[in-house]
Design a protein around this motif. Structure first.
Motif, PDB file in Angstrom:
ATOM      1  N   HIS A  51       0.866  -1.240   0.167  1.00  0.00           N
ATOM      2  CA  HIS A  51       0.150   0.156   0.046  1.00  0.00           C
ATOM      3  C   HIS A  51       0.906   1.108   0.133  1.00  0.00           C
ATOM      4  O   HIS A  51       1.820   1.382   0.789  1.00  0.00           O
ATOM      5  CB  HIS A  51      -0.945   0.078   1.385  1.00  0.00           C
ATOM      6  N   THR A 102       0.072   5.027   0.648  1.00  0.00           N
ATOM      7  CA  THR A 102      -0.624   6.042   1.106  1.00  0.00           C
ATOM      8  C   THR A 102      -0.442   7.537   0.345  1.00  0.00           C
ATOM      9  O   THR A 102       0.560   7.719   0.040  1.00  0.00           O
ATOM     10  CB  THR A 102      -0.793   6.236   2.645  1.00  0.00           C
ATOM     11  N   GLN A 130      -5.955  10.090   0.716  1.00  0.00           N
ATOM     12  CA  GLN A 130      -6.526   8.949   1.624  1.00  0.00           C
ATOM     13  C   GLN A 130      -6.247   9.210   3.190  1.00  0.00           C
ATOM     14  O   GLN A 130      -7.027   8.814   3.850  1.00  0.00           O
ATOM     15  CB  GLN A 130      -5.556   7.727   1.106  1.00  0.00           C
ATOM     16  N   LEU A 131      -5.161   9.665   3.808  1.00  0.00           N
ATOM     17  CA  LEU A 131      -5.224  10.122   5.006  1.00  0.00           C
ATOM     18  C   LEU A 131      -6.216  11.068   5.536  1.00  0.00           C
ATOM     19  O   LEU A 131      -6.775  10.928   6.371  1.00  0.00           O
ATOM     20  CB  LEU A 131      -3.692  10.428   5.590  1.00  0.00           C
ATOM     21  N   ARG A 162      -9.263  11.520   4.287  1.00  0.00           N
ATOM     22  CA  ARG A 162     -10.512  10.545   4.305  1.00  0.00           C
ATOM     23  C   ARG A 162     -10.488   9.741   5.403  1.00  0.00           C
ATOM     24  O   ARG A 162     -11.414   9.365   6.247  1.00  0.00           O
ATOM     25  CB  ARG A 162     -10.768   9.681   2.798  1.00  0.00           C
ATOM     26  N   TYR A 163      -9.361   8.985   5.744  1.00  0.00           N
ATOM     27  CA  TYR A 163      -9.294   8.136   7.002  1.00  0.00           C
ATOM     28  C   TYR A 163      -9.461   9.002   8.216  1.00  0.00           C
ATOM     29  O   TYR A 163     -10.369   8.583   9.330  1.00  0.00           O
ATOM     30  CB  TYR A 163      -8.092   7.289   7.047  1.00  0.00           C
ATOM     31  N   ALA A 200     -12.950   9.449   8.804  1.00  0.00           N
ATOM     32  CA  ALA A 200     -14.158   8.417   9.067  1.00  0.00           C
ATOM     33  C   ALA A 200     -13.645   7.831  10.430  1.00  0.00           C
ATOM     34  O   ALA A 200     -14.465   7.560  11.362  1.00  0.00           O
ATOM     35  CB  ALA A 200     -13.634   7.147   8.159  1.00  0.00           C
ATOM     36  N   ALA A 201     -12.428   8.011  11.026  1.00  0.00           N
ATOM     37  CA  ALA A 201     -11.821   7.869  12.245  1.00  0.00           C
ATOM     38  C   ALA A 201     -11.950   8.836  13.302  1.00  0.00           C
ATOM     39  O   ALA A 201     -11.781   8.588  14.579  1.00  0.00           O
ATOM     40  CB  ALA A 201     -10.696   7.177  12.207  1.00  0.00           C
ATOM     41  N   HIS A 253      -0.945  13.506  11.081  1.00  0.00           N
ATOM     42  CA  HIS A 253      -1.418  12.926   9.959  1.00  0.00           C
ATOM     43  C   HIS A 253      -1.579  13.798   8.697  1.00  0.00           C
ATOM     44  O   HIS A 253      -2.199  13.133   7.679  1.00  0.00           O
ATOM     45  CB  HIS A 253      -2.544  12.123  10.297  1.00  0.00           C
ATOM     46  N   HIS A 289      -1.731   6.696   9.910  1.00  0.00           N
ATOM     47  CA  HIS A 289      -2.441   6.476  11.117  1.00  0.00           C
ATOM     48  C   HIS A 289      -2.153   4.675  11.376  1.00  0.00           C
ATOM     49  O   HIS A 289      -2.368   4.018  10.520  1.00  0.00           O
ATOM     50  CB  HIS A 289      -4.076   6.335  11.047  1.00  0.00           C
ATOM     51  N   LEU A 302      -5.087   2.660  10.506  1.00  0.00           N
ATOM     52  CA  LEU A 302      -5.210   2.185   8.988  1.00  0.00           C
ATOM     53  C   LEU A 302      -4.165   1.207   8.721  1.00  0.00           C
ATOM     54  O   LEU A 302      -4.599   0.236   8.021  1.00  0.00           O
ATOM     55  CB  LEU A 302      -4.774   3.721   8.063  1.00  0.00           C
ATOM     56  N   ALA A 326      -5.811  -1.939   9.731  1.00  0.00           N
ATOM     57  CA  ALA A 326      -6.849  -2.412   8.742  1.00  0.00           C
ATOM     58  C   ALA A 326      -6.175  -3.141   7.419  1.00  0.00           C
ATOM     59  O   ALA A 326      -6.723  -3.980   6.881  1.00  0.00           O
ATOM     60  CB  ALA A 326      -7.657  -1.170   8.304  1.00  0.00           C
TER      61      ALA A 326
END
Length: 140
Positions: A20, A22, A26-27, A29-30, A33-34, A41, A58, A61, A64
């Motif tokens: 992955h 990143t 993407q960070l 968006r994460y 969400a979190a 970050h 993160h 992440l 995950a």
């Protein structure tokens, strides 16, 4: 019932690695969400003031990514009975995060597969480690 391809792979089998890389988007968006809006970050100056080399990924992440590696290898219809991760290093946004894993246990009677999972940075240093047990089919 554990599929033959998993039983035949056996304890010690190394899962195919997944990489992955990143992105800042993407960070963000994460983080949304979190609900993790720490400046480490997304703000390079803040992250450096806190002692990091730059914006870091993160920890959850990365966990995950590892959980997904195991789930994808085992296949649909399976779920984690337990999963735990430990964060041992940082990964910078934009740098490859290599996800790896190995089978540490197979219990055909209960339909459970135990895994050891980890992320590595480009220097092959482990930055996140995890263990989990995946249930295949109905639980007993």
């Amino acid at each position: 019932m554990i599929p033959d391809r998993i039983v035949n792979a056996g304890v010690g089998f190394e899962l195919p690695a997944r990489v992955h890389t990143t992105t800042a988007a993407q960070l963000v968006r994460y983080a949304g969400a979190a609900h993790d809006f720490s400046g480490i970050h997304y703000d390079v100056d803040y992250a450096r003031r806190r002692g990091f080399d730059g914006v870091i990924v993160h920890g959850f992440l990365k966990a995950a990514f590892l959980a997904q590696l195991g789930q994808d290898w085992v296949g649909s219809g399976a779920w984690y009975r337990n999963f735990g991760a430990r964060y041992t290093g940082t990964d910078l946004v934009g740098a490859p995060i290599i996800c790896r894993g190995r089978v540490t246990g197979l219990d055909e009677a209960s339909g459970q597969v135990s895994l050891e999972l980890w992320t590595e940075n480009v220097d092959r240093r482990r930055t996140t480690t995890a263990i989990g047990t995946i249930q295949i089919g109905d639980s007993v």
